[in-house]
Enzyme design. Sequence first.
Site, short mmCIF file in Angstrom:
data_model
loop_
_atom_site.label_atom_id
_atom_site.label_comp_id
_atom_site.label_asym_id
_atom_site.label_seq_id
_atom_site.Cartn_x
_atom_site.Cartn_y
_atom_site.Cartn_z
N SER A 125 0.95 -1.14 -0.11
CA SER A 125 -0.06 -0.10 -0.01
C SER A 125 0.84 1.23 -0.04
CB SER A 125 -0.56 -0.06 1.25
OG SER A 125 -1.41 1.08 1.62
N TYR A 150 -1.69 -1.20 10.73
CA TYR A 150 -1.94 -1.74 9.57
C TYR A 150 -0.75 -1.51 8.59
CZ TYR A 150 -3.44 -1.50 4.82
OH TYR A 150 -3.50 -1.43 3.21
N LYS A 154 2.39 -3.83 6.34
CA LYS A 154 2.96 -3.83 5.16
C LYS A 154 4.20 -3.54 4.87
CE LYS A 154 -1.21 -4.56 3.33
NZ LYS A 154 -1.41 -6.07 2.61
C1 UD1 Z 1 -6.82 4.53 3.83
C2 UD1 Z 1 -5.70 4.13 4.46
C3 UD1 Z 1 -4.82 3.50 3.56
C4 UD1 Z 1 -5.49 2.16 2.86
C5 UD1 Z 1 -6.91 2.85 2.06
C6 UD1 Z 1 -7.58 1.65 1.62
C7 UD1 Z 1 -5.21 5.76 6.27
C8 UD1 Z 1 -4.34 6.68 6.75
N1 UD1 Z 1 -4.74 5.16 5.18
O1 UD1 Z 1 -6.32 5.49 3.03
O2 UD1 Z 1 -3.61 2.80 4.00
O3 UD1 Z 1 -4.72 1.67 1.77
O4 UD1 Z 1 -7.53 3.51 3.29
O5 UD1 Z 1 -8.73 2.14 0.85
O6 UD1 Z 1 -6.29 5.47 6.93
N2 UD1 Z 1 -12.74 11.19 3.81
C9 UD1 Z 1 -13.75 12.25 4.22
N3 UD1 Z 1 -14.68 11.70 4.75
C10 UD1 Z 1 -14.97 10.45 4.91
C11 UD1 Z 1 -14.06 9.34 4.80
C12 UD1 Z 1 -12.54 9.95 4.31
O7 UD1 Z 1 -13.43 13.60 4.08
O8 UD1 Z 1 -16.10 10.02 5.54
C13 UD1 Z 1 -11.55 11.86 3.29
C14 UD1 Z 1 -10.41 11.42 4.14
O9 UD1 Z 1 -9.87 12.57 5.14
C15 UD1 Z 1 -9.14 11.53 2.86
C16 UD1 Z 1 -9.89 10.94 1.59
O10 UD1 Z 1 -11.36 11.03 1.99
O11 UD1 Z 1 -8.85 12.77 2.84
C17 UD1 Z 1 -9.64 9.50 1.36
O12 UD1 Z 1 -10.01 8.67 2.66
P1 UD1 Z 1 -9.92 7.10 2.79
O13 UD1 Z 1 -10.79 6.56 1.60
O14 UD1 Z 1 -10.34 6.85 4.25
O15 UD1 Z 1 -8.75 6.55 2.40
P2 UD1 Z 1 -7.14 6.98 3.10
O16 UD1 Z 1 -7.21 7.41 4.38
O17 UD1 Z 1 -6.48 7.74 1.73
#
Ligand code: UD1
Length: 338
Positions: A125, A150, A154
């Site tokens: 990842s 997690y 990795k």
């Molecule tokens: C997360 C994991 C990553 C993993 C991936 C799998 C972390 C730090 N990283 O990535 O290791 O491989 O998931 O898909 O958790 N967001 C919102 N509202 C929400 C959910 C998310 O604003 O309800 C935003 C988050 O702040 C972020 C973006 O959307 O900026 C993507 O979030 P998310 O889909 O959770 O993925 P990651 O955090 O990038």
Amino acid sequence: MKKILVTGGLGYIGSHTVVELQSSGYDVVVIDNLDNSTEGVKEQIVSISGRSIDLVIGDVNDEQTMNRLFQEHNFYGVIHFAAYKAVGESVDNPIKYYQNNITGLICLLGAMERHGVQNLIFSSSCTVYGIAEDLPVIEDTPIKSAESPYGTTKIIGEKIIQDYTKHKNINAILLRYFNPVGAHPSAKIGEFPNGVPSNLVPYITQTAAGIREQLVIHGNDYNTSDGTCIRDYIHVVDLAKAHVKAMIFVDKMPNSVDVFNVGTGNGSSVLEVVKAFEERSDIRLNYIVGPRRDGDVEQIFADTQKINHVLQWQAEYDLHDMMYHAWLWQKSISRKIN
Ligand code: UD1
């Protein structure tokens, strides 16, 4: 026909990869413990590819099951997906993550060695890059400590494989996924989030479907064009195809282990994702902006030159396709639930 063992092959990325392997002419055997998947996924895969799968319900941590599996089949290679992946849960229960993700990998490597199977593709990842200083990130970017157990699994998994391939007759490709989203265009397979989704795209589609009331955008005061975080979203079908390319290339590498980023190379902000979803679904999403989420990286996106040139792989779907297919999938599972 070359036979591939896919661990966790009924899961989100695993199931899409099984379909792509079958369409590229491989025979597939799946081992899955149904921890985060259901047996019904098998039927869906078969209905897309028109090809059967040998399915073993079992755990990669179980040495006897693994020995039996490797005795029964002559595998050309293994794609290892079977692992836990919820960042928040790993913070609350690190041992569960180390036990499953690390021990599972060690058991698998042991079985491969005992039975002379040489080719391995490992799901890693972009979480291994942590807070990257230079963007886009290249594969040589130094690995720092991870933000969660997690992520640590990795980093350790990659290290175990790198050490192992130095002295054993194994070729391995480590694929560092950016943010996998979307679903198969047929809407027959996709992601089943466990409980309330923590990832953005399932939260968006569940909000649009009326399962969640409102999406909370985690912060709009980042130093980005619109203030929301930037990620490199990659369509799960494109990601699945990268595994097929890796399997073709794995025994032709100059070194016994190599690592590739798998992303589109484009960063999209949370607001851009929401907008793309609204455009493709014709639905206005109910969202508010809330505070930042702990542990979020401001922005990360991939340099994809290495995978483009060496594996001859390129992402084909864009953000609008990802949103459209995610929405088709959500509608198809909502229909089944209601
Ligand atoms: C997360 C994991 C990553 C993993 C991936 C799998 C972390 C730090 N990283 O990535 O290791 O491989 O998931 O898909 O958790 N967001 C919102 N509202 C929400 C959910 C998310 O604003 O309800 C935003 C988050 O702040 C972020 C973006 O959307 O900026 C993507 O979030 P998310 O889909 O959770 O993925 P990651 O955090 O990038």
